[in-house]
Design a protein around this motif. Structure first.
Motif, PDB file in Angstrom:
ATOM      1  N   VAL A 129       7.958  -4.140  16.275  1.00 18.87           N
ATOM      2  CA  VAL A 129       6.820  -3.211  16.238  1.00 18.87           C
ATOM      3  C   VAL A 129       6.548  -2.622  15.108  1.00 18.87           C
ATOM      4  CG1 VAL A 129       6.113  -1.449  17.708  1.00 18.87           C
ATOM      5  CG2 VAL A 129       7.096  -3.365  19.103  1.00 18.87           C
ATOM      6  N   ALA A 130       7.649  -1.741  14.588  1.00 22.50           N
ATOM      7  CA  ALA A 130       7.238  -1.006  13.202  1.00 22.50           C
ATOM      8  C   ALA A 130       6.744  -2.218  12.137  1.00 22.50           C
ATOM      9  CB  ALA A 130       8.296  -0.421  12.659  1.00 22.50           C
ATOM     10  N   LEU A 131       7.028  -3.493  12.054  1.00 23.89           N
ATOM     11  CA  LEU A 131       6.542  -4.424  11.365  1.00 23.89           C
ATOM     12  C   LEU A 131       5.111  -4.732  11.588  1.00 23.89           C
ATOM     13  CD1 LEU A 131       6.920  -6.266   8.837  1.00 23.89           C
ATOM     14  CD2 LEU A 131       7.929  -7.827  10.396  1.00 23.89           C
ATOM     15  N   GLN A 132       4.901  -4.888  12.955  1.00 23.88           N
ATOM     16  CA  GLN A 132       3.620  -5.170  13.077  1.00 23.88           C
ATOM     17  C   GLN A 132       2.553  -4.256  12.765  1.00 23.88           C
ATOM     18  OE1 GLN A 132       4.114  -5.949  17.447  1.00 23.88           O
ATOM     19  NE2 GLN A 132       3.958  -8.125  17.207  1.00 23.88           N
ATOM     20  N   ARG A 133       3.026  -3.101  13.043  1.00 26.18           N
ATOM     21  CA  ARG A 133       2.196  -1.893  12.648  1.00 26.18           C
ATOM     22  C   ARG A 133       1.812  -1.808  11.192  1.00 26.18           C
ATOM     23  NH1 ARG A 133       4.001   3.148  16.543  1.00 26.18           N
ATOM     24  NH2 ARG A 133       3.171   2.259  18.513  1.00 26.18           N
ATOM     25  N   ALA A 134       2.996  -2.008  10.417  1.00 22.24           N
ATOM     26  CA  ALA A 134       2.774  -1.798   8.974  1.00 22.24           C
ATOM     27  C   ALA A 134       1.716  -2.921   8.591  1.00 22.24           C
ATOM     28  CB  ALA A 134       3.961  -2.009   8.294  1.00 22.24           C
ATOM     29  N   VAL A 135       2.093  -4.311   8.969  1.00 24.39           N
ATOM     30  CA  VAL A 135       1.140  -5.358   8.537  1.00 24.39           C
ATOM     31  C   VAL A 135      -0.163  -5.236   9.104  1.00 24.39           C
ATOM     32  CG1 VAL A 135       0.788  -7.879   8.971  1.00 24.39           C
ATOM     33  CG2 VAL A 135       3.101  -6.969   8.420  1.00 24.39           C
ATOM     34  N   ASN A 136      -0.308  -4.497  10.271  1.00 23.09           N
ATOM     35  CA  ASN A 136      -1.969  -4.336  10.621  1.00 23.09           C
ATOM     36  C   ASN A 136      -2.449  -3.127   9.731  1.00 23.09           C
ATOM     37  OD1 ASN A 136      -3.933  -4.341  12.259  1.00 23.09           O
ATOM     38  ND2 ASN A 136      -3.133  -2.395  13.394  1.00 23.09           N
ATOM     39  N   ARG A 137      -1.957  -2.203   9.208  1.00 19.75           N
ATOM     40  CA  ARG A 137      -2.287  -1.397   8.425  1.00 19.75           C
ATOM     41  C   ARG A 137      -2.660  -2.042   7.079  1.00 19.75           C
ATOM     42  NH1 ARG A 137       1.352   2.880   7.568  1.00 19.75           N
ATOM     43  NH2 ARG A 137      -0.167   4.075   6.793  1.00 19.75           N
ATOM     44  N   ILE A 138      -1.846  -2.744   6.641  1.00 24.47           N
ATOM     45  CA  ILE A 138      -1.970  -3.458   5.292  1.00 24.47           C
ATOM     46  C   ILE A 138      -3.099  -4.480   5.393  1.00 24.47           C
ATOM     47  CG2 ILE A 138      -0.958  -5.125   3.736  1.00 24.47           C
ATOM     48  CD1 ILE A 138       1.776  -4.004   4.345  1.00 24.47           C
ATOM     49  N   HIS A 139      -3.390  -5.156   6.618  1.00 25.62           N
ATOM     50  CA  HIS A 139      -4.470  -6.021   6.635  1.00 25.62           C
ATOM     51  C   HIS A 139      -5.739  -5.463   6.612  1.00 25.62           C
ATOM     52  CE1 HIS A 139      -7.075  -9.192   8.374  1.00 25.62           C
ATOM     53  NE2 HIS A 139      -7.227  -8.287   9.381  1.00 25.62           N
ATOM     54  N   VAL A 140      -5.882  -4.279   7.422  1.00 27.57           N
ATOM     55  CA  VAL A 140      -7.124  -3.244   7.434  1.00 27.57           C
ATOM     56  C   VAL A 140      -7.403  -2.834   5.947  1.00 27.57           C
ATOM     57  CG1 VAL A 140      -8.104  -1.327   8.530  1.00 27.57           C
ATOM     58  CG2 VAL A 140      -6.854  -3.025   9.829  1.00 27.57           C
ATOM     59  N   LYS A 141      -6.516  -2.101   5.486  1.00 23.71           N
ATOM     60  CA  LYS A 141      -6.760  -1.706   4.080  1.00 23.71           C
ATOM     61  C   LYS A 141      -7.339  -2.658   3.095  1.00 23.71           C
ATOM     62  CE  LYS A 141      -6.722   1.389   1.249  1.00 23.71           C
ATOM     63  NZ  LYS A 141      -7.689   2.805   1.231  1.00 23.71           N
ATOM     64  N   GLN A 142      -6.845  -3.814   3.358  1.00 25.32           N
ATOM     65  CA  GLN A 142      -7.310  -4.835   2.314  1.00 25.32           C
ATOM     66  C   GLN A 142      -8.619  -5.700   2.703  1.00 25.32           C
ATOM     67  OE1 GLN A 142      -3.646  -7.167   1.796  1.00 25.32           O
ATOM     68  NE2 GLN A 142      -3.023  -6.018   0.145  1.00 25.32           N
ATOM     69  N   GLN A 143      -9.344  -5.024   3.649  1.00 26.30           N
ATOM     70  CA  GLN A 143     -10.470  -5.984   4.303  1.00 26.30           C
ATOM     71  C   GLN A 143     -11.672  -5.381   3.390  1.00 26.30           C
ATOM     72  OE1 GLN A 143     -10.902  -8.009   6.894  1.00 26.30           O
ATOM     73  NE2 GLN A 143      -9.017  -7.957   6.694  1.00 26.30           N
TER      74      GLN A 143
END
Length: 143
Positions: A129-143
């Motif tokens: 779950v922590a990995l999913q949250r981190a990946v989501n934040r990275i994805h959103v930041k790189q939009q």
């Protein structure tokens, strides 16, 4: 330039820390447990549980003005042209610290490997779950 609110909805994102987002939009796109939902004015009332994923908001103040928000689960309620997202945490694209998110991703990956080596399924699930949250934040930041 005045905003055209005749086809608008209000989008609010709320966490235990307060209101993270509150704007008018033409379109809201969320990732519900059952799939992606697009919400526009006069959509039928709905309550939907959300995945850890990006929320996209096409704002009324410009055709190319889209906001991206990292939402960590929760649920969305839509009625009377107001969409309210309630989540444990949410971050707007502009406030995400990319290096912090990348460090969180690395920590989660190490925690998953350690938990799997010990056959600790509960710790591995929490780290996933922590990995999913981190990946989501990275994805959103790189939009």
């Amino acid at each position: 330039m005045a905003e055209d609110l005749s086809h608008a909805i209000t989008v609010k994102i709320v966490t235990p820390d307060g209101v993270v987002y509150d704007h008018h939009a033409h379109l809201l796109i969320v990732n519900a447990i059952d799939g992606e939902l697009g919400i526009m004015k006069d959509h039928e009332p709905i309550i939907a549980p959300l995945r850890i994923a990006e929320v996209r908001v096409q704002r009324v103040d410009g055709l190319d003005h889209e906001n991206h928000i990292a939402v960590n689960g929760g649920f969305m309620e839509f009625s009377n042209n107001v969409a309210t997202i309630v989540a444990d945490s949410a971050e707007r694209q502009r406030t995400i610290d990319l290096s912090r998110a990348q460090l969180a991703k690395e920590r989660a990956e190490k925690a998953i490997a350690a938990a799997e080596a010990k056959h600790d399924k509960d710790t591995a699930r929490r780290a996933q779950v922590a990995l999913q949250r981190a990946v989501n934040r990275i994805h959103v930041k790189q939009q």
